[in-house]
Design a protein around this motif. Structure first.
Motif, PDB file in Angstrom:
ATOM      1  N   GLY A  57       0.777  -1.234   0.000  1.00  0.00           N
ATOM      2  CA  GLY A  57       0.000   0.000   0.000  1.00  0.00           C
ATOM      3  C   GLY A  57       0.813   1.292   0.000  1.00  0.00           C
ATOM      4  N   ASN A  58       1.985   1.290   0.616  1.00  0.00           N
ATOM      5  CA  ASN A  58       2.814   2.495   0.713  1.00  0.00           C
ATOM      6  C   ASN A  58       4.200   2.098   1.227  1.00  0.00           C
ATOM      7  OD1 ASN A  58       2.834   2.685   3.776  1.00  0.00           O
ATOM      8  ND2 ASN A  58       0.626   2.724   3.356  1.00  0.00           N
ATOM      9  N   GLY A  59       5.090   3.076   1.309  1.00  0.00           N
ATOM     10  CA  GLY A  59       6.473   2.787   1.701  1.00  0.00           C
ATOM     11  C   GLY A  59       6.628   2.444   3.172  1.00  0.00           C
ATOM     12  N   THR A  60       5.804   3.065   4.017  1.00  0.00           N
ATOM     13  CA  THR A  60       5.871   2.777   5.453  1.00  0.00           C
ATOM     14  C   THR A  60       5.479   1.319   5.701  1.00  0.00           C
ATOM     15  OG1 THR A  60       5.135   5.061   5.780  1.00  0.00           O
ATOM     16  CG2 THR A  60       5.175   3.651   7.719  1.00  0.00           C
ATOM     17  N   ASP A  61       4.399   0.882   5.062  1.00  0.00           N
ATOM     18  CA  ASP A  61       3.991  -0.523   5.171  1.00  0.00           C
ATOM     19  C   ASP A  61       5.085  -1.442   4.628  1.00  0.00           C
ATOM     20  OD1 ASP A  61       1.604   0.336   6.185  1.00  0.00           O
ATOM     21  OD2 ASP A  61       0.363  -0.365   4.513  1.00  0.00           O
ATOM     22  N   VAL A  86      10.252  10.452   9.090  1.00  0.00           N
ATOM     23  CA  VAL A  86       9.683   9.808  10.283  1.00  0.00           C
ATOM     24  C   VAL A  86       9.192   8.391   9.959  1.00  0.00           C
ATOM     25  CG1 VAL A  86       7.713   9.878  11.870  1.00  0.00           C
ATOM     26  CG2 VAL A  86       9.105  11.911  11.538  1.00  0.00           C
ATOM     27  N   ALA A  87       8.753   8.193   8.715  1.00  0.00           N
ATOM     28  CA  ALA A  87       8.206   6.893   8.302  1.00  0.00           C
ATOM     29  C   ALA A  87       9.162   5.732   8.576  1.00  0.00           C
ATOM     30  CB  ALA A  87       7.862   6.933   6.817  1.00  0.00           C
ATOM     31  N   SER A  88      10.475   5.957   8.404  1.00  0.00           N
ATOM     32  CA  SER A  88      11.445   4.868   8.623  1.00  0.00           C
ATOM     33  C   SER A  88      11.322   4.339  10.039  1.00  0.00           C
ATOM     34  CB  SER A  88      12.889   5.362   8.418  1.00  0.00           C
ATOM     35  OG  SER A  88      13.027   6.139   7.264  1.00  0.00           O
ATOM     36  N   VAL A  89      11.075   5.254  10.990  1.00  0.00           N
ATOM     37  CA  VAL A  89      11.027   4.899  12.407  1.00  0.00           C
ATOM     38  C   VAL A  89       9.625   4.424  12.789  1.00  0.00           C
ATOM     39  CG1 VAL A  89      11.454   5.753  14.748  1.00  0.00           C
ATOM     40  CG2 VAL A  89      12.836   6.608  12.825  1.00  0.00           C
ATOM     41  N   VAL A 132      18.656   0.635   7.049  1.00  0.00           N
ATOM     42  CA  VAL A 132      19.548   1.651   6.485  1.00  0.00           C
ATOM     43  C   VAL A 132      18.737   2.467   5.478  1.00  0.00           C
ATOM     44  CG1 VAL A 132      20.404   0.034   4.729  1.00  0.00           C
ATOM     45  CG2 VAL A 132      21.727   2.071   5.269  1.00  0.00           C
ATOM     46  N   VAL A 133      18.914   3.793   5.496  1.00  0.00           N
ATOM     47  CA  VAL A 133      18.139   4.678   4.615  1.00  0.00           C
ATOM     48  C   VAL A 133      19.085   5.319   3.592  1.00  0.00           C
ATOM     49  CG1 VAL A 133      16.559   6.638   4.523  1.00  0.00           C
ATOM     50  CG2 VAL A 133      16.623   5.191   6.576  1.00  0.00           C
ATOM     51  N   HIS A 134      18.811   5.091   2.319  1.00  0.00           N
ATOM     52  CA  HIS A 134      19.630   5.714   1.262  1.00  0.00           C
ATOM     53  C   HIS A 134      19.075   7.121   1.030  1.00  0.00           C
ATOM     54  CE1 HIS A 134      21.444   1.827   0.732  1.00  0.00           C
ATOM     55  NE2 HIS A 134      20.292   1.280   0.386  1.00  0.00           N
ATOM     56  N   GLU A 158      16.870  -2.344   3.607  1.00  0.00           N
ATOM     57  CA  GLU A 158      17.169  -1.071   2.956  1.00  0.00           C
ATOM     58  C   GLU A 158      15.886  -0.258   2.769  1.00  0.00           C
ATOM     59  OE1 GLU A 158      19.390  -3.396  -0.370  1.00  0.00           O
ATOM     60  OE2 GLU A 158      20.011  -1.294  -0.535  1.00  0.00           O
ATOM     61  N   ASP A 159      15.860   0.944   3.325  1.00  0.00           N
ATOM     62  CA  ASP A 159      14.785   1.892   3.017  1.00  0.00           C
ATOM     63  C   ASP A 159      15.229   2.639   1.757  1.00  0.00           C
ATOM     64  OD1 ASP A 159      13.116   4.068   2.755  1.00  0.00           O
ATOM     65  OD2 ASP A 159      13.065   4.563   4.890  1.00  0.00           O
ATOM     66  N   ALA A 160      14.705   2.184   0.610  1.00  0.00           N
ATOM     67  CA  ALA A 160      15.105   2.738  -0.690  1.00  0.00           C
ATOM     68  C   ALA A 160      14.036   3.683  -1.242  1.00  0.00           C
ATOM     69  CB  ALA A 160      15.388   1.602  -1.666  1.00  0.00           C
ATOM     70  N   ALA A 161      13.238   4.277  -0.346  1.00  0.00           N
ATOM     71  CA  ALA A 161      12.122   5.132  -0.758  1.00  0.00           C
ATOM     72  C   ALA A 161      12.572   6.381  -1.522  1.00  0.00           C
ATOM     73  CB  ALA A 161      11.299   5.546   0.467  1.00  0.00           C
ATOM     74  N   GLN A 162      13.873   6.732  -1.398  1.00  0.00           N
ATOM     75  CA  GLN A 162      14.390   7.904  -2.113  1.00  0.00           C
ATOM     76  C   GLN A 162      15.448   7.482  -3.132  1.00  0.00           C
ATOM     77  OE1 GLN A 162      15.497  11.043   0.640  1.00  0.00           O
ATOM     78  NE2 GLN A 162      13.502  10.996   1.658  1.00  0.00           N
ATOM     79  N   ALA A 163      15.501   6.199  -3.462  1.00  0.00           N
ATOM     80  CA  ALA A 163      16.659   5.713  -4.227  1.00  0.00           C
ATOM     81  C   ALA A 163      16.296   4.781  -5.380  1.00  0.00           C
ATOM     82  CB  ALA A 163      17.615   5.016  -3.265  1.00  0.00           C
ATOM     83  N   PHE A 182      10.405   0.145  -0.962  1.00  0.00           N
ATOM     84  CA  PHE A 182      10.227   1.303  -1.848  1.00  0.00           C
ATOM     85  C   PHE A 182       8.896   1.982  -1.555  1.00  0.00           C
ATOM     86  CE2 PHE A 182      13.416  -1.006  -4.201  1.00  0.00           C
ATOM     87  CZ  PHE A 182      14.190  -0.002  -4.780  1.00  0.00           C
ATOM     88  N   SER A 183       8.879   3.300  -1.718  1.00  0.00           N
ATOM     89  CA  SER A 183       7.649   4.080  -1.706  1.00  0.00           C
ATOM     90  C   SER A 183       7.454   4.663  -3.093  1.00  0.00           C
ATOM     91  CB  SER A 183       7.745   5.224  -0.695  1.00  0.00           C
ATOM     92  OG  SER A 183       6.723   6.178  -0.932  1.00  0.00           O
ATOM     93  N   PHE A 184       6.209   4.706  -3.555  1.00  0.00           N
ATOM     94  CA  PHE A 184       5.889   5.393  -4.813  1.00  0.00           C
ATOM     95  C   PHE A 184       4.970   6.578  -4.547  1.00  0.00           C
ATOM     96  CE2 PHE A 184       6.365   0.769  -5.747  1.00  0.00           C
ATOM     97  CZ  PHE A 184       7.609   0.834  -6.356  1.00  0.00           C
ATOM     98  N   THR A 187       5.730  12.256  -4.888  1.00  0.00           N
ATOM     99  CA  THR A 187       6.938  13.080  -5.077  1.00  0.00           C
ATOM    100  C   THR A 187       8.207  12.256  -5.310  1.00  0.00           C
ATOM    101  OG1 THR A 187       7.378  13.103  -2.705  1.00  0.00           O
ATOM    102  CG2 THR A 187       6.072  14.936  -3.590  1.00  0.00           C
ATOM    103  N   LYS A 188       8.143  10.938  -5.192  1.00  0.00           N
ATOM    104  CA  LYS A 188       9.362  10.130  -5.309  1.00  0.00           C
ATOM    105  C   LYS A 188       9.846  10.052  -6.760  1.00  0.00           C
ATOM    106  CE  LYS A 188       8.685   8.842  -0.950  1.00  0.00           C
ATOM    107  NZ  LYS A 188       9.384   9.354   0.218  1.00  0.00           N
ATOM    108  N   ASN A 189      11.059   9.551  -6.967  1.00  0.00           N
ATOM    109  CA  ASN A 189      11.612   9.460  -8.329  1.00  0.00           C
ATOM    110  C   ASN A 189      10.705   8.638  -9.246  1.00  0.00           C
ATOM    111  OD1 ASN A 189      13.738  10.499  -6.755  1.00  0.00           O
ATOM    112  ND2 ASN A 189      15.237   9.798  -8.261  1.00  0.00           N
TER     113      ASN A 189
HETATM  114  C1  LIG Z   1       8.628   8.573   1.544  1.00  0.00           C
HETATM  115  C2  LIG Z   1       9.486   7.826   2.501  1.00  0.00           C
HETATM  116  C3  LIG Z   1       8.990   6.775   3.276  1.00  0.00           C
HETATM  117  C4  LIG Z   1       7.521   6.462   3.410  1.00  0.00           C
HETATM  118  O1  LIG Z   1       6.837   6.210   2.287  1.00  0.00           O
HETATM  119  P1  LIG Z   1       5.221   6.369   2.256  1.00  0.00           P
HETATM  120  O2  LIG Z   1       4.878   5.801   0.941  1.00  0.00           O
HETATM  121  O3  LIG Z   1       4.918   7.824   2.403  1.00  0.00           O
HETATM  122  O4  LIG Z   1       4.675   5.562   3.393  1.00  0.00           O
HETATM  123  C5  LIG Z   1       9.874   6.054   4.052  1.00  0.00           C
HETATM  124  N1  LIG Z   1      11.173   6.367   4.095  1.00  0.00           N
HETATM  125  C6  LIG Z   1      11.690   7.385   3.394  1.00  0.00           C
HETATM  126  C7  LIG Z   1      13.147   7.666   3.484  1.00  0.00           C
HETATM  127  C8  LIG Z   1      10.859   8.157   2.578  1.00  0.00           C
HETATM  128  O5  LIG Z   1      11.375   9.188   1.898  1.00  0.00           O
END
Ligand SMILES: *Cc1c(COP(=O)(O)O)cnc(C)c1O
Length: 373
Positions: A57-61, A86-89, A132-134, A158-163, A182-184, A187-189
């Motif tokens: 559903g999203n990157g946090t999930d 904050v989502a990473s935590v 780890v957050v990229h 790996e939190d690759a939500a920005q990578a 991954f998050s989509f 605003t993400k890439n």
């Molecule tokens: C956007 C983001 C998330 C969360 O993704 P959502 O889809 O908004 O839940 C997690 N970690 C990082 C580093 C993000 O930039």
């Protein structure tokens, strides 16, 4: 000068294909976990060099389910940088685990392997997993982090939500650890028109567990094998993401060329520029500079209608929801504190023109030249 907003500009750039895809899904028989999700999972896996992808559903999930799928359970410790979304935590707490804040390296602004040692000592070697957050699209020090985790039997997420599409030693970020998230977010890439996310892994067992967890813990329909959640990737979002995926490498290349233009224009100023470690390909989700005169520069640029921002204004350990509740060791997080006080994100996305970047560079040069007189 008008700066186009990224999500809208990205839609307009793919408008014909996206409009067609939305009509196709609306007129189809499968609105949940249908052919679009299956196709996107396959195509994004191919983009990532042959990884397994499970849409959620999203990157946090995605982070929460990756942790749970890897066996992290109630009360276990998970190391994570405080300098992150904050989502990473939040995802770690959603998984029932306990975040342990770890400082970041000054050059990449990502998790510092040396700081992990401090956390390991302080917790008596009870850390179960590392997230780890990229951050900003910059690869963390995966060589040292993988070795550190392997030696101790610690899970690496790996939190690759920005990578999306960034690389370390040729390997796509998100495919190197035990699992990638991954998050989509728009605003993400690679952005949907709404919420969407994915869990990625090279190992064959994990995807199966994530597929159960994302849909009520079902192994067979209506029969829950494990306590699950509802976090499915939407057919409509999957169809939209498929329209954009083919252009992602080119969009990242455009980000890199605009970033190079910034770097060239700002090189002689008292500003710390983003750093891409040798052997890595930065995705430039954000272009974040650092200066001791951040607040003044920020106001100066805002007065000229240049959209700048702070990613993020507070370390997670300073956010009201977390401060005082989650331990930071006696050493504190000195690199995080300094970085947070100096960061400023300059406008950067693939639909900006060279003229936009030149205008920002000119304004920043004016700021520093004025102050020197
Ligand atoms: C956007 C983001 C998330 C969360 O993704 P959502 O889809 O908004 O839940 C997690 N970690 C990082 C580093 C993000 O930039």
């Amino acid at each position: 000068m008008d700066f186009p907003a990224y999500p809208l500009a990205d839609y307009l750039a793919h408008r014909v294909a996206i409009d067609e895809a939305m009509r196709r899904v609306a007129a189809s028989r499968a609105h949940i976990l249908g052919p679009e999700v299956e196709a996107f999972e396959r195509e994004f896996g191919t983009f990532l060099g042959g990884a397994h992808v499970v849409g959620v559903g999203n990157g946090t999930d995605a982070i929460e389910l990756a942790l749970r799928g890897c066996g992290v359970s109630q009360g276990q410790l998970v190391a994570v940088p405080s300098h992150t979304a904050v989502a990473s935590v939040a995802a770690i707490e959603r998984a029932g685990a306990v975040p342990v804040f770890v400082d970041v390296a000054m050059d990449t602004m990502t998790l510092d392997p040396a700081a992990l040692d401090i956390a390991w000592q302080a917790t008596g070697g009870t850390i179960k997993a590392v997230v780890v957050v990229h951050l900003y699209g910059c690869a963390a020090d995966m060589g040292r982090l993988c070795a550190w985790c392997r030696e101790r039997g610690v899970i690496l997420i790996e939190d690759a939500a920005q990578a999306h599409g960034a690389r370390w030693e040729g390997q796509p970020l998100g495919t190197i650890g035990d699992a990638g998230a991954f998050s989509f977010y728009p605003t993400k890439n690679l952005g949907a028109i709404g919420d969407a996310g994915a869990v990625v892994s090279r190992a064959a067992g994990l995807p199966h567990r994530i597929r159960e967890l994302r849909q009520y813990g079902w192994r067979d329909r209506y029969v829950s094998a494990v306590p699950g959640v509802n976090s499915r990737l939407d057919e409509l979002q999957a169809a939209i993401l498929r329209c954009k995926l083919g252009g992602l490498d080119a969009a990242n290349a455009r980000r890199r060329s605009l970033a190079a233009l910034y770097a060239e224009g700002l090189a002689d100023l008292p500003i710390t520029l983003p750093f891409a470690p040798p052997g890595t390909e930065h995705a430039f989700h954000l272009f974040v500079v650092r200066t001791e005169r951040r607040d003044a520069l920020e106001s100066f640029l805002r007065e000229r209608s240049i959209p700048v921002a702070r990613h993020y204004p507070l370390g997670v350990h300073r956010q009201p929801a977390y401060e005082g509740r989650i331990a930071t060791f006696p050493e504190g997080l000195p690199a995080t504190e300094q970085i947070v006080s100096r960061i400023l994100s300059l406008p950067l996305h693939p639909h900006l023109e060279v003229a936009h970047v030149r205008a920002v560079v000119a304004a920043i040069r004016e700021f520093f030249c004025r102050r020197e007189k």
